[in-house]
Design an enzyme around this catalytic site. Structure first.
Site, PDB file in Angstrom:
ATOM      1  N   LYS A 121      38.354 -46.053  71.813  1.00 25.21           N
ATOM      2  CA  LYS A 121      39.717 -46.091  71.628  1.00 25.21           C
ATOM      3  C   LYS A 121      40.215 -47.970  72.802  1.00 25.21           C
ATOM      4  CE  LYS A 121      42.342 -42.546  69.368  1.00 25.21           C
ATOM      5  NZ  LYS A 121      42.742 -43.169  68.058  1.00 25.21           N
ATOM      6  N   ASN A 122      39.017 -47.379  73.864  1.00 25.12           N
ATOM      7  CA  ASN A 122      39.532 -48.553  75.027  1.00 25.12           C
ATOM      8  C   ASN A 122      38.934 -50.861  74.515  1.00 25.12           C
ATOM      9  OD1 ASN A 122      36.528 -49.620  75.693  1.00 25.12           O
ATOM     10  ND2 ASN A 122      36.401 -47.860  76.401  1.00 25.12           N
TER      11      ASN A 122
END
Ligand SMILES: [Zn+2]
Lengths: 328, 477
Positions: free
Chosen positions: A110-111
């Protein structure tokens, strides 16, 4: 789930290979705000990283250290950036770097940093990376079908390196699994408009309208295909308003369910774009109307009731309709 | 989670899947149904409350708890926050801005320490990093500047090196209009917004900085109407806010297809939940109260442009209706003449509006502008979602029921709440009427600037301060 701190981690100050390095503590000041209670491991790894960064030491031990920092905080973009400098200096094997990324991410895709790094590696590897990258994003999407970064990465791979051959089928497969997956619809639009193998939106329009209408019939409440349908006529509202398939699908859904918000909403847009309803169409809402503008106004009023959450919007749309038949 | 949601779905019955008689429901449907159930439980408790006193109590903003939660985090964060070690200026901003909206004042000691800490994050070549010694980053620069503006006062504002900030921005600028988030970093619409918002406040909006931004953002508007992170990407609430706010700051919203943007964003408000989802068919999430709710606040201030585009859309309908003789009765001759007149007068009206159109940015700058139009979304329902579904009893706000609070969601739930309360004001900077504020009137938060998301009075203070600072010239050299 996480590794217990200190269990199998050897402090850097105890490692012979690091004996020559003087760690640099964080310059937080005497009484920092938003202070994080770092674990001893976190603090020490960062202190050594700062020392290596200050020396700009692009060595293999530096590379290993960046891996330790990333394991503790994969959102540290400074470390990722420095890692790339080291990888270049060492002329490292970038295939192995792909494995490293996967080991870091595990379930956390998710980053921004991980994906930006992945893009950098794939760019360096070039065309040879295509199948691996498509496979990799597919695995991530299998688990998290709407992962924004994964879709962006996939689009980048297709545009930059190629691999369009199976992409439309890939979209169809995902939509078969979950027709509400708007990311897959977006990808479909991307393929139809950008793939060099397909011939563009104009050539694909009829085929896609059919695909879309089938999806609508299966789930009329699903907003995604309704938006996609409009998208197929982006910049050509006139063609939308006069496409018999589109018009028929819209009218049919309203006949089946007079409170189908998506169909009613499209009808307003069709009317605004110049669609001329037949006399039987105008009786859809069981109210006599004398012009398309009149019908559009009635549909908006109807939407104010059946789609109460958006009542203000529908009232506003109604207020902007041309009034050819003043209320008597 | 999955098993409990399907159980709830079966017990409640009548879900989307059942209605169309589908044999199996998809992941998206099951998740949506499960969330609607938990939201309905919370909204149901409110609906069944016996009297006005109880309903008012249920709708109360738990100020004391939130303030306590925020103040605690400013002094101490547990080791689990290590994953935000590269976002510390964000933590400063989320907390200080939340406290400011709650009308809490900080001691001069806290201000002093905050300025000292943020100065250690400021890079010697301009911009702020995620912590001391980290590379400068556009997002943390935005966060640091907004934190300093939120504190206000000369010392805080003067600690920002405008000249070097501009140099940093220009280093990140790409010829096609986008910005890298940091040296060799990723490029997306966030970069445009964070750079332009800061440049606006610091009064360093030089032409080189703005070049090709409208074209770039325009290329990110999708077929759905919203804006994606980069060209081709799915329409998304966060990027839509960033893109629209950037263009509003540049007074160039005309490049967007506004009718389709509005149509996309109105459908992001959950028909059951009242909160906003970030993308089509995703679950609502408290933080989009600001990202999507903020889009409405911006649209409310660009209504002349929006109306003129929407009327342009409706053009073919006017033509079709005028030629629509088959259904009309004998009086249609009169109507057609009337129609012509209407068309003429519409054009005159449009002309008038175009020539007198207030620039969007002026609408945000002036302290006593009239707001001629109400919001296009359901501001009451949004407040209901935030107050009933996002508050955590121990303090702080959250994404959705069953999640825990964090500082990011606290900041953006409250930011969305204040914009929703304010959306019914008739004047910028005037308190809204009591009926616009859901729950007791004491829920009313400090108003914020919808383009930069800092409290309004601090925004004016900063703008005054930097407009009186000497102009930056060295970027030319
Ligand atoms: Zn969120």
């Amino acid at each position: 789930m996480d590794r217990e701190e200190g269990e199998d981690w050897e402090p850097l100050r105890a490692r012979a290979a690091w004996a020559d390095v003087v760690p640099i503590p964080q310059d937080d000041g005497p009484r920092p705000v938003v202070p994080i209670a770092y674990t001893d491991q976190f603090r020490e790894v960062m202190d050594y990283f700062r020392a290596i960064l200050a020396k700009d030491e692009r060595s293999s031990r530096a590379l290993e250290l960046t891996a330790e920092v990333i394991a503790l905080n994969s959102a540290n973009y400074t470390v990722w950036h420095f890692r790339r400098l080291v990888l270049e200096a060492l002329r490292s094997n970038l295939e192995e770097e792909l494995d490293f990324i996967e080991s870091v991410a595990e379930n956390n895709f998710k980053n921004y940093q991980i994906w930006h790094h992945r893009r950098w590696v794939a760019q360096k590897l070039g065309v040879g990376a295509v199948s691996g990258e498509l496979e990799f994003t597919e695995i991530v999407l299998l688990d998290d079908a709407k992962n924004y970064h994964a879709w962006s990465h996939r689009q980048w791979v297709l545009q930059e390196l190629g691999g369009w051959e199976g992409e439309l089928d890939f979209c169809s497969r995902l939509l078969e699994k979950d027709v509400y997956n708007n990311s897959a619809w977006n990808q479909r639009y991307f393929v139809v408009t950008k793939s060099p193998l397909i011939g563009g939106l104009q050539a694909m329009r009829e085929h896609e309208v059919h695909y879309c209408v089938d999806a609508i019939k299966a789930a009329p409440m699903n907003e995604s295909p309704w938006r996609y349908l409009r998208g197929l006529f982006k910049g050509d509202q006139d063609a939308l308003a006069h496409n018999p398939l589109v018009v028929a699908a819209c009218i049919e859904e309203i006949r089946k369910d007079a409170s189908c918000v998506q169909a009613l909403s499209l009808l307003v847009d069709l009317l605004c774009a110049g669609f001329r309803p037949t006399p039987s169409d105008t009786e859809l809402l069981h109210q006599p109307v004398s012009s398309p503008a009149d019908l559009a106004s009635n549909v908006c009023t109807h939407l104010e009731n059946v789609d109460a959450m958006r009542a203000r919007y529908w009232a506003w749309r109604r207020s902007l309709l041309p009034s050819t038949t003043p209320v008597s | 989670m999955a098993s409990s949601s399907s159980a709830a779905g079966a017990a409640a019955g009548g879900g989307v899947g059942e209605q169309r008689g589908s044999p199996s429901t998809s992941v998206s449907e099951r998740m949506q149904k499960s969330l609607e159930d938990s939201v309905e439980t919370l909204l149901g408790a409110f609906a069944s409350a016996a009297n006005q006193h109880t309903t008012s109590l249920l709708l109360e903003l738990w100020r004391d708890e939130h303030v306590k939660y925020l103040k605690k985090g400013y002094q101490h964060l547990s080791s689990t926050y290590s994953v935000l070690d590269s976002s510390r200026p964000w933590l400063c901003y989320w907390i200080l801005h939340s406290l400011a909206m709650l009308n809490q004042h900080y001691s001069s000691a806290v201000c002093y320490r905050s300025i000292d800490f943020l100065s250690r994050c400021q890079d010697k070549h301009g911009g702020y990093g995620g912590g001391p010694g980290q590379m400068p980053h556009l997002a943390t620069t935005y966060a640091a500047v907004n934190a300093l503006v939120t504190m206000g006062g000369e010392k805080a504002l003067a600690s920002i090196d405008r000249e070097k900030t501009l140099q940093f921005f220009l280093r990140m600028k790409q010829p096609f209009g986008g910005f890298r988030m940091h040296d060799e970093g990723e490029i997306d619409v966030r970069g445009c917004y964070t750079a332009v918002s800061v440049a606006h406040i610091l009064d360093i909006m030089v032409p080189e900085l703005l070049e090709n931004i409208p074209e770039y953002i325009c290329s990110c508007q999708t077929y759905e109407g919203g804006i994606g992170g980069e060209p081709g990407a799915e329409a998304h609430g966060g990027y839509t806010y960033c893109g629209l706010a950037t263009l509003a700051l540049m007074n160039r919203v005309d490049v967007l297809d506004l009718p389709s943007l509005v149509n996309w964003v109105v459908f992001r408000q959950g028909a059951v939940e009242g909160g906003f989802q970030g993308r089509t068919n995703k679950l609502v999430d408290g933080c989009y109260s600001f990202w999507q709710g903020g889009v409405f606040s911006l649209l409310q201030r660009m209504m002349p442009e929006l109306i003129s585009q929407q009327e342009g859309w409706n053009g073919p309908l006017l033509a079709a209706s005028q030629g629509f003789s088959s259904m009309s009765d004998a009086s249609n001759c009169v109507e057609e003449v009337a129609g012509d007149e209407t068309e003429g007068s519409v054009d005159v009206e449009k002309e008038k509006r175009t020539s007198q159109r207030p620039t969007v940015i002026n609408q945000f700058m002036s302290t006593d502008d009239q707001l001629l139009y109400g919001p296009l979304f359901n501001a009451q329902a949004l407040q209901g979602y935030i107050l009933l579904c996002c508050q955590v009893l121990e303090g702080g706000l959250r994404d959705k029921p069953k999640k825990s609070a964090d500082y990011y969601h606290t900041c953006y739930c409250l930011s969305g709440l204040t914009l929703a309360q304010d959306s019914a004001s008739h004047r910028i900077n005037a308190p809204p009427p009591p009926r616009a504020v859901l729950g007791p009137y004491s829920n009313l938060l400090e108003p914020v600037h919808p383009l930069c998301n800092v409290v309004l009075r601090r925004y004016y203070e900063a703008v005054r301060f930097f407009r009186h600072s000497p102009p930056v010239a060295s970027y030319l050299g």
